[in-house]
Write an enzyme that holds these catalytic residues in place. Structure first.
Site, mmCIF file in Angstrom:
data_model
loop_
_atom_site.group_PDB
_atom_site.id
_atom_site.type_symbol
_atom_site.label_atom_id
_atom_site.label_comp_id
_atom_site.label_asym_id
_atom_site.label_seq_id
_atom_site.Cartn_x
_atom_site.Cartn_y
_atom_site.Cartn_z
ATOM 1 N N ASP A 127 0.820 -1.226 0.000
ATOM 2 C CA ASP A 127 0.000 0.000 0.000
ATOM 3 C C ASP A 127 0.851 1.272 0.000
ATOM 4 O O ASP A 127 0.360 2.335 -0.378
ATOM 5 C CB ASP A 127 -0.913 0.025 1.234
ATOM 6 N N ARG A 153 -4.772 -4.072 -21.747
ATOM 7 C CA ARG A 153 -4.846 -3.095 -22.840
ATOM 8 C C ARG A 153 -4.873 -3.801 -24.209
ATOM 9 O O ARG A 153 -5.585 -3.388 -25.122
ATOM 10 C CB ARG A 153 -3.646 -2.154 -22.758
ATOM 11 N N ALA A 185 -3.399 5.119 -17.866
ATOM 12 C CA ALA A 185 -4.856 4.959 -17.691
ATOM 13 C C ALA A 185 -5.599 6.240 -18.054
ATOM 14 O O ALA A 185 -5.075 7.342 -17.885
ATOM 15 C CB ALA A 185 -5.155 4.577 -16.243
ATOM 16 N N HIS A 248 -5.204 -10.660 -4.926
ATOM 17 C CA HIS A 248 -3.937 -11.014 -4.268
ATOM 18 C C HIS A 248 -2.785 -11.322 -5.214
ATOM 19 O O HIS A 248 -1.664 -11.525 -4.732
ATOM 20 C CB HIS A 248 -4.172 -12.177 -3.300
#
Ligand code: F6P
Length: 318
Positions: A127, A153, A185, A248
């Site tokens: 994180d 993509r 993005a 995960h």
């Protein structure tokens, strides 16, 4: 003889093994005795210790996860659990504990330090939400998400589709933002900024007008329900939309060179500061500088978002 223990706690992050290796090898180099605690704080309570040797950390620098295993321990968050853990450590004559983990683990470590044991933190979390430092595992996770974006993509372009990709982050937009910028993005939704759904729709519309063959929207977990977003986009743009929740896969895998070097540096430094007499600090690395910051300061801090990176993403995705 100085005796120390090392454990990994909370969500595993690639590079934790490299940090364990650095702690153990530096400790032995300095003539200290070093114990590995299995299964994080749970192992501390259960007395699950193993004396470490140079060989115990051989062949692990390249491995994801943590050879010591980890846990999210509820019992350790209680005073009685912490007292049992302290007794187990003191029985072996251990006075220093190195915790490799994220915010929750460091908060647990800080509470534990109040019982008198010296706690040294090493930041590790995909994180990257710990203040004043880069965290071990973040770079690997960014690259994993990036690879997923690249692959998605290809199929998005082939079918002319909109893809919504949900990434982890636990109340922090660092992972989504870094991967979103690196992956080009069209829109990035992160917890630090109010989601602008109309803005997402407008961008898809503008892209379609210019003949763009795909749109990639990165959403950090818990910011906006991805299935609801899919339905809104379908309704407002009539585009074919798909959702991928990466989950995960973002946590495992062989650590990047950046994470291995960070882990080796922080692991070595954690033992060095113990030798110098430091107490209850986090070993932090920011802009290639090593810092020791009181745990008390870390656990109350809130990481501020790199707004300039969000601005780069906004401008480059016109
Ligand atoms: O803190 C790391 C993290 O991977 C978060 O990004 C995520 O919200 C959480 O852990 C998932 O935890 P668990 O593996 O316990 O489901």
């Amino acid at each position: 003889m100085t005796k120390l223990a090392v454990l990994t706690s909370g969500g595993d992050a690639s590079g934790m093994n490299a940090a364990i290796r650095a702690v153990v090898r530096t400790a032995i180099y300095k003539g200290f005795e070093v114990y590995g605690v299995k299964q994080g704080f749970d192992g501390l309570i259960e007395g699950n210790f193993e004396k470490m040797s140079l060989g115990s950390v051989a062949d692990i620098i390249q491995r994801g996860g943590t050879v010591l295993q980890t846990s999210r321990s509820d019992v350790f968050m209680t005073e009685s659990g912490q007292k049992i853990a302290l007794d187990n450590l003191l029985q072996l004559g251990i006075e220093h504990l190195i915790i490799i983990g994220g915010n929750g683990s460091l908060a647990g470590g800080y509470a534990f330090s109040k019982l008198g044991l010296n706690v040294i933190g090493i930041p590790a979390s995909i994180d990257n939400d710990i203040v004043y430092t880069n965290s071990i595992g973040f770079d690997t996770a960014v690259n994993t998400v990036l690879e997923a974006i690249n692959r998605i993509r290809d199929t998005a372009t082939s079918h002319g589709r909109v893809f919504i990709i949900e990434v982890m982050g636990h109340n922090c937009g660092e992972l989504a933002l870094a991967a979103g910028v690196a992956g080009g993005a069209e829109s990035i939704l992160i917890p630090e900024i109010e989601p602008d759904i109309n803005g997402v729709i407008d961008k898809i519309g503008q892209g379609t007008k210019r003949g763009k063959l795909h749109s990639i929207i990165i959403v950090a977990e818990d910011v906006y329900p991805v299935d609801k977003l899919k339905d809104i986009i379908k309704e407002k743009t009539a585009q074919d939309v798909r959702v991928t929740i990466l989950g995960h896969v973002q946590r495992g895998g062989t650590p990047t060179a950046v994470d291995r070097i960070l882990a080796s540096t922080l692991g070595k430094e954690a033992v060095e500061v113990i030798a110098e007499g430091a107490k209850n600090v986090l070993i932090a690395s920011y802009n290639n500088k090593l810092l020791t910051i009181p745990l008390a300061e870390i656990i109350h801090g809130q990481k501020t978002l790199k707004l300039e990176l969000f601005e780069i993403a906004r401008i480059l995705s016109i």
